[in-house]
Design an enzyme around this catalytic site. Structure first.
Site, PDB file in Angstrom:
ATOM      1  N   VAL A  43       0.804  -1.226   0.000  1.00  0.00           N
ATOM      2  CA  VAL A  43       0.000   0.000   0.000  1.00  0.00           C
ATOM      3  C   VAL A  43       0.834   1.272   0.000  1.00  0.00           C
ATOM      4  CG1 VAL A  43      -2.033  -1.037   1.076  1.00  0.00           C
ATOM      5  CG2 VAL A  43      -0.238  -0.035   2.518  1.00  0.00           C
ATOM      6  N   THR A  97       4.071   2.475   5.751  1.00  0.00           N
ATOM      7  CA  THR A  97       2.797   1.769   5.551  1.00  0.00           C
ATOM      8  C   THR A  97       1.654   2.550   6.170  1.00  0.00           C
ATOM      9  OG1 THR A  97       3.888  -0.387   5.493  1.00  0.00           O
ATOM     10  CG2 THR A  97       1.536  -0.366   6.009  1.00  0.00           C
ATOM     11  N   TYR A 105       5.296   2.420  14.902  1.00  0.00           N
ATOM     12  CA  TYR A 105       3.896   1.984  14.828  1.00  0.00           C
ATOM     13  C   TYR A 105       2.974   3.011  15.483  1.00  0.00           C
ATOM     14  CZ  TYR A 105      -0.178  -1.116  15.317  1.00  0.00           C
ATOM     15  OH  TYR A 105      -1.427  -1.673  15.254  1.00  0.00           O
ATOM     16  N   LYS A 124       0.479   5.416  13.254  1.00  0.00           N
ATOM     17  CA  LYS A 124      -0.978   5.344  13.350  1.00  0.00           C
ATOM     18  C   LYS A 124      -1.579   6.693  13.750  1.00  0.00           C
ATOM     19  CE  LYS A 124      -1.973   0.930  12.508  1.00  0.00           C
ATOM     20  NZ  LYS A 124      -2.925   0.477  11.475  1.00  0.00           N
ATOM     21  N   THR A 149      -6.754  -7.672  20.232  1.00  0.00           N
ATOM     22  CA  THR A 149      -7.712  -8.614  19.668  1.00  0.00           C
ATOM     23  C   THR A 149      -7.028  -9.956  19.456  1.00  0.00           C
ATOM     24  OG1 THR A 149      -8.813  -6.775  18.541  1.00  0.00           O
ATOM     25  CG2 THR A 149      -9.341  -8.984  17.772  1.00  0.00           C
TER      26      THR A 149
END
Length: 347
Positions: free
Chosen positions: A81, A116, A169, A173, A199
Site C-alpha cells: 500500500v 505503511t 507503529y 498510526k 484482539t
C-alpha cells in the site's frame, strides 16, 4: 469449543446480521490476508459483495484466504500500500487494515512500518476521494501510548514516546489519523477511524509474538510461559468476532460519527492473570518465568467504549474464557500441522 466448520457457520451467520439491502456492493480490504482483514473478506463475500483483497504478504498469509481464491466475487492482488493502487471498476467501501500489528514484526523494519501507516493511508484516502468511497482506518490503542488515565476515552490525547522502538507503529498510526481527519475536513471524504484494542482469535499467526498467541503456543508446546516485567501490567482482550462486528457497524453507520471510536473489551486483566487463565483453559501444567520489560511497554490498557455503545449500539459479547475456548483448538491445529516456530517476545 468450536471446530473450524462451526466457526465458519458462525461467521456466515454473523455476516448477515446487518441490513445490506441499501448498501454499496464493492469493497477493497488492504491487509486482506491478515488476521483481521481475511475475516472481513469472509464477511463481505457472504454478503455478496465484490471483494478486492490487497496484501503484500509481509505478515499476511495465503492460508487465511485460500478458501476464497476460486470465488467469482473475490480478487487477490499482491501489492504494497505504500505504492498507489488503481483497481478495475468502482470501489464503494475501503477497509485500510494494512500494517503489521505485532511489535516484533513492525520493529523488524520500522521505516517501512511508518511508511505503511502514512503513505498507505494517503494512497487509500486518495482512492476513496476519487471513487466517492467510504473508508475505515484500522487505528490502534497504541496511539494512547503508556496512558496516564484509565480507562482511555477517545478524547485522551495519549502519552507516546516519539523516539522509542515502538514509535514507528504508534506515531505512524497517529499520523494516519491526522490524514483521515484532514481528508474529511478538506475533501469531504467519508473517513472513519476505529481504535482497536488487543484482539485475539482464530487466524492469528502462532509465531507473531503477541501475548495471547505467545502464552497459548508456549503452554501447548510444554514450554515455560514467558512474562516480560512483573506481570502486573494490564491489557483488555477482545475476541475477533466481536471486533469484526464492531468494524462492520462503524463502516455501515449511516451518518459519519465525526470522531474515532474505541473498539475493545473493557474487561481488564493483568498479564499474570492471562497466563493463569491460559493454563487453566488448556488444562496443561506450565511454569511462569519472568524477563525484563521491553522499552515503552504500556503499563495499562483499558478502553472506554461509551461511544461505541451509544453511537454503534455495539458492545463485546464474549468473555476472555469464552474466546479462548474457540481460540485454543485453532492453535492446537496450527501447531500440529505446521510445527510453527517458537513465539517471539511481545506483550
Amino acid at each position: 469449543m468450536l471446530g473450524s466448520d462451526q466457526f465458519q457457520r458462525g461467521r456466515s451467520a454473523r455476516s448477515t446480521s446487518y441490513d445490506t439491502s441499501q448498501m454499496q456492493r464493492s469493497v477493497l480490504i488492504t491487509g486482506g490476508a491478515g488476521f483481521l482483514g481475511s475475516q472481513l473478506c469472509d464477511v463481505y463475500i457472504a454478503r455478496d459483495y465484490r471483494v478486492i483483497c490487497l496484501d503484500n504478504l509481509s505478515t499476511g498469509r495465503m492460508k487465511n484466504i485460500g478458501h476464497l481464491l476460486d470465488h467469482p466475487n473475490f480478487e487477490f492482488v499482491e501489492h504494497d500500500v505504500i505504492e498507489p493502487f488503481q483497481p478495475s471498476g468502482c470501489i464503494d467501501l475501503i477497509f485500510n487494515m494494512a500494517c503489521p500489528a505485532s511489535p516484533p514484526k513492525y520493529q523488524s523494519d520500522p521505516i517501512h512500518t511508518f511508511q505503511t501507516s502514512i503513505r498507505g493511508a494517503e494512497n487509500m484516502l486518495s482512492l476513496a476521494h476519487k471513487h466517492g468511497a467510504r473508508i475505515l482506518q484500522a487505528s490502534t490503542s497504541e496511539i494512547y501510548g503508556d496512558p496516564e488515565i484509565s480507562p482511555q476515552s477517545e478524547t485522551y490525547h495519549g502519552n507516546v514516546n516519539t523516539l522509542g522502538p515502538r514509535s514507528c507503529y504508534d506515531e505512524g498510526k497517529r499520523a494516519a489519523e491526522t490524514l483521515f481527519y484532514d481528508y474529511r475536513q478538506h475533501y469531504g471524504v467519508d473517513a472513519r477511524i476505529a481504535r482497536i484494542f488487543n484482539t485475539y482469535g482464530p487466524r492469528m499467526d502462532p509465531g507473531d509474538g503477541r501475548v495471547v498467541s505467545n502464552f497459548v503456543t508456549q503452554v501447548l508446546r510444554g514450554d515455560d510461559i514467558t512474562i516480560y516485567g512483573d506481570g502486573s501490567q494490564t491489557r483488555s482482550f477482545c475476541f475477533v468476532d466481536d471486533l469484526i462486528r464492531g468494524l462492520c457497524a462503524l463502516i455501515h453507520l449511516p451518518k459519519q460519527p465525526g470522531q474515532p471510536i474505541n473498539l475493545g473489551n473493557p474487561e481488564e486483566f493483568t498479564i499474570r492473570q492471562l497466563a493463569e487463565i491460559v493454563i487453566q483453559e488448556t488444562q496443561k501444567d506450565a511454569r511462569i518465568v519472568y524477563k525484563d520489560l521491553p522499552v515503552d511497554d504500556p503499563r495499562q490498557r483499558r478502553p472506554d467504549i461509551s461511544s461505541a455503545c451509544e453511537i454503534l449500539n455495539w458492545r463485546p459479547e464474549h468473555t476472555l474464557r469464552e474466546g479462548l475456548r474457540s481460540t485454543i483448538p485453532y492453535f492446537m491445529a496450527e501447531l500440529a500441522r505446521n510445527n510453527a516456530p517458537s513465539p517471539i517476545a511481545a506483550q
